[in-house]
Scaffold this motif. Structure first.
Motif, mmCIF file in Angstrom:
data_model
loop_
_atom_site.group_PDB
_atom_site.id
_atom_site.type_symbol
_atom_site.label_atom_id
_atom_site.label_comp_id
_atom_site.label_asym_id
_atom_site.label_seq_id
_atom_site.Cartn_x
_atom_site.Cartn_y
_atom_site.Cartn_z
ATOM 1 N N ARG A 109 0.813 -1.213 0.000
ATOM 2 C CA ARG A 109 0.000 0.000 0.000
ATOM 3 C C ARG A 109 0.856 1.277 0.000
ATOM 4 N NH1 ARG A 109 -4.671 -0.891 4.467
ATOM 5 N NH2 ARG A 109 -2.868 -0.562 5.798
ATOM 6 N N MET A 110 2.068 1.183 -0.539
ATOM 7 C CA MET A 110 2.912 2.364 -0.661
ATOM 8 C C MET A 110 3.876 2.177 -1.827
ATOM 9 S SD MET A 110 5.521 1.969 2.570
ATOM 10 C CE MET A 110 6.033 3.688 2.415
ATOM 11 N N ARG A 111 4.413 3.287 -2.295
ATOM 12 C CA ARG A 111 5.332 3.281 -3.427
ATOM 13 C C ARG A 111 6.770 3.407 -2.929
ATOM 14 N NH1 ARG A 111 2.330 8.187 -6.257
ATOM 15 N NH2 ARG A 111 3.758 7.877 -8.006
ATOM 16 N N ILE A 112 7.710 3.146 -3.859
ATOM 17 C CA ILE A 112 9.120 3.245 -3.477
ATOM 18 C C ILE A 112 9.583 4.692 -3.538
ATOM 19 C CG2 ILE A 112 11.470 2.596 -4.091
ATOM 20 C CD1 ILE A 112 10.323 -0.064 -5.111
ATOM 21 N N ALA A 113 9.466 5.323 -4.704
ATOM 22 C CA ALA A 113 9.922 6.711 -4.841
ATOM 23 C C ALA A 113 9.503 7.265 -6.195
ATOM 24 C CB ALA A 113 11.440 6.813 -4.695
ATOM 25 N N VAL A 114 9.364 8.584 -6.255
ATOM 26 C CA VAL A 114 9.280 9.328 -7.501
ATOM 27 C C VAL A 114 10.342 10.420 -7.415
ATOM 28 C CG1 VAL A 114 7.897 10.831 -8.958
ATOM 29 C CG2 VAL A 114 6.833 8.868 -7.864
ATOM 30 N N SER A 115 11.328 10.370 -8.310
ATOM 31 C CA SER A 115 12.455 11.307 -8.247
ATOM 32 C C SER A 115 12.508 12.167 -9.495
ATOM 33 C CB SER A 115 13.773 10.541 -8.089
ATOM 34 O OG SER A 115 14.864 11.440 -8.083
ATOM 35 N N ASP A 116 12.654 13.474 -9.308
ATOM 36 C CA ASP A 116 12.849 14.400 -10.420
ATOM 37 C C ASP A 116 14.308 14.474 -10.843
ATOM 38 O OD1 ASP A 116 10.158 15.185 -10.624
ATOM 39 O OD2 ASP A 116 10.412 16.608 -8.976
ATOM 40 N N TRP A 117 15.201 13.863 -10.054
ATOM 41 C CA TRP A 117 16.632 14.004 -10.269
ATOM 42 C C TRP A 117 17.234 12.712 -10.803
ATOM 43 C CZ3 TRP A 117 18.094 18.929 -9.619
ATOM 44 C CH2 TRP A 117 17.283 19.737 -8.825
ATOM 45 N N TYR A 118 18.463 12.795 -11.247
ATOM 46 C CA TYR A 118 19.205 11.636 -11.718
ATOM 47 C C TYR A 118 19.408 10.644 -10.578
ATOM 48 C CZ TYR A 118 23.208 8.972 -13.497
ATOM 49 O OH TYR A 118 24.059 7.977 -13.884
ATOM 50 N N THR A 119 19.163 9.377 -10.847
ATOM 51 C CA THR A 119 19.351 8.341 -9.832
ATOM 52 C C THR A 119 20.274 7.260 -10.372
ATOM 53 O OG1 THR A 119 17.313 7.271 -10.581
ATOM 54 C CG2 THR A 119 17.160 8.720 -8.666
ATOM 55 N N GLN A 120 21.032 6.648 -9.469
ATOM 56 C CA GLN A 120 22.042 5.670 -9.888
ATOM 57 C C GLN A 120 22.155 4.532 -8.882
ATOM 58 O OE1 GLN A 120 25.923 7.289 -10.949
ATOM 59 N NE2 GLN A 120 26.947 5.482 -10.138
ATOM 60 N N SER A 121 22.229 3.317 -9.405
ATOM 61 C CA SER A 121 22.525 2.107 -8.632
ATOM 62 C C SER A 121 21.545 1.901 -7.483
ATOM 63 C CB SER A 121 23.970 2.133 -8.109
ATOM 64 O OG SER A 121 24.884 2.107 -9.191
ATOM 65 N N LEU A 122 20.278 1.727 -7.827
ATOM 66 C CA LEU A 122 19.266 1.259 -6.893
ATOM 67 C C LEU A 122 18.886 -0.154 -7.312
ATOM 68 C CD1 LEU A 122 16.882 4.348 -6.521
ATOM 69 C CD2 LEU A 122 18.931 3.785 -5.215
ATOM 70 N N HIS A 123 19.073 -1.123 -6.428
ATOM 71 C CA HIS A 123 18.832 -2.524 -6.745
ATOM 72 C C HIS A 123 17.697 -3.073 -5.887
ATOM 73 C CE1 HIS A 123 23.270 -3.093 -8.258
ATOM 74 N NE2 HIS A 123 22.609 -2.147 -8.905
ATOM 75 N N PHE A 124 16.723 -3.680 -6.542
ATOM 76 C CA PHE A 124 15.581 -4.305 -5.864
ATOM 77 C C PHE A 124 15.579 -5.775 -6.259
ATOM 78 C CE2 PHE A 124 14.756 0.134 -6.656
ATOM 79 C CZ PHE A 124 14.333 0.607 -5.429
ATOM 80 N N ILE A 125 16.000 -6.633 -5.337
ATOM 81 C CA ILE A 125 16.199 -8.048 -5.615
ATOM 82 C C ILE A 125 15.245 -8.881 -4.760
ATOM 83 C CG2 ILE A 125 17.901 -9.895 -5.822
ATOM 84 C CD1 ILE A 125 18.562 -7.380 -7.464
ATOM 85 N N GLU A 126 14.471 -9.733 -5.415
ATOM 86 C CA GLU A 126 13.527 -10.630 -4.728
ATOM 87 C C GLU A 126 12.581 -9.849 -3.816
ATOM 88 O OE1 GLU A 126 16.218 -13.418 -2.864
ATOM 89 O OE2 GLU A 126 16.038 -14.795 -4.559
ATOM 90 N N CYS A 127 12.093 -8.729 -4.317
ATOM 91 C CA CYS A 127 11.150 -7.915 -3.548
ATOM 92 C C CYS A 127 9.722 -8.169 -4.027
ATOM 93 C CB CYS A 127 11.498 -6.436 -3.698
ATOM 94 S SG CYS A 127 13.062 -5.959 -2.924
ATOM 95 N N SER A 128 8.760 -7.632 -3.305
ATOM 96 C CA SER A 128 7.359 -7.711 -3.703
ATOM 97 C C SER A 128 6.679 -6.387 -3.403
ATOM 98 C CB SER A 128 6.643 -8.855 -2.970
ATOM 99 O OG SER A 128 6.628 -8.636 -1.571
ATOM 100 N N ALA A 129 5.677 -6.061 -4.218
ATOM 101 C CA ALA A 129 4.894 -4.846 -4.008
ATOM 102 C C ALA A 129 3.468 -5.120 -4.443
ATOM 103 C CB ALA A 129 5.484 -3.681 -4.789
ATOM 104 N N PHE A 130 2.499 -4.662 -3.656
ATOM 105 C CA PHE A 130 1.116 -4.950 -4.001
ATOM 106 C C PHE A 130 0.171 -3.949 -3.346
ATOM 107 C CE2 PHE A 130 2.826 -7.604 -0.683
ATOM 108 C CZ PHE A 130 1.891 -7.629 0.328
ATOM 109 N N ASN A 131 -0.962 -3.739 -4.034
ATOM 110 C CA ASN A 131 -2.042 -2.879 -3.541
ATOM 111 C C ASN A 131 -1.583 -1.447 -3.268
ATOM 112 O OD1 ASN A 131 -3.473 -5.239 -3.686
ATOM 113 N ND2 ASN A 131 -3.911 -5.398 -1.512
#
Length: 218
Positions: A109-131
């Motif tokens: 029931r929440m999001r990870i991020a919304v970024s207006d800027w340059y982003t580098q090296s964010l790794h999401f491994i074996e994660c889950s997101a729902f609703n």
């Protein structure tokens, strides 16, 4: 619990542990290498937790970790949950980020991020997101080495949008990978890529998405 954290989260309410969690983070960062912050139970927080630490400098290595059990760099085995799903709630704020790893984490029931800027090296491994409402992760100012792998994404607005709207930087989307994920029941386009020089999207399973599974623009 060393700092008086009360693990009484039940998905709707609970003690505001923001000050005590912040105290634990601040204490861990006084050490070099920093101590690992262990979380034991559901810990409600009502305010933003600030990790005030240099990212791209030798003094900032090894990385600071917040984990539920075991060892790892970044965030491991944690549940990020919002008790106000209709509000724009994010796991991390929209600043520029470098070198963060989420291993076996869940976003409910929440999001990870919304970024207006340059982003580098964010790794999401074996994660889950729902609703969740909106796009799970969105980089609007270019991105490099953003990775979603072996994750299950269900019941949201969109999955991963990597673009550059040109408002702040001219950096392209490059070196990113979205691989071996399940993505279903999105209300809009699942994956959107724009201003890209190199992105790998492979071995993903899509089902019942309201828009395009993969949308490639310029």
């Amino acid at each position: 619990k060393q700092w008086g954290v009360i693990c009484d989260g039940n998905g709707a309410s609970g003690t505001n542990n923001s000050p005590t969690v912040q105290a634990g983070v601040d204490y861990a960062l006084t050490f070099n290498p920093p101590k690992t912050l262990h979380v034991d139970g559901l810990v409600p927080i009502h305010d933003q937790i600030k990790i005030d630490r240099l990212v791209d400098a030798p003094a900032s290595r090894p990385y600071f970790s917040i984990i539920a059990e075991g060892r790892g760099a970044g965030f491991k085995d944690l549940l990020f949950e919002s008790n106000a799903p209709t509000n724009p709630t994010f796991a991390i704020d929209g600043n520029a980020f470098l070198r963060m790893r989420f291993q076996s984490c869940s976003f409910y029931r929440m999001r990870i991020a919304v970024s207006d800027w340059y982003t580098q090296s964010l790794h999401f491994i074996e994660c889950s997101a729902f609703n969740y409402i909106g796009t799970l992760y969105e980089a609007k100012g270019g991105a490099y080495d953003i990775r979603f792998e072996l994750s299950m994404i269900e019941g949201g607005g969109g999955f991963c949008y990597l673009t550059n709207d040109g408002l702040y930087t001219a950096d392209p989307v490059a070196g990113c990978s979205i691989s071996n994920n399940l993505c279903q029941n999105m209300t809009s386009d699942a994956i959107v890529i724009d201003s890209a020089e190199g992105v790998a999207i492979d071995d993903n399973y899509f089902e019942l998405n309201g828009g395009l599974d993969i949308k490639l623009d310029t």
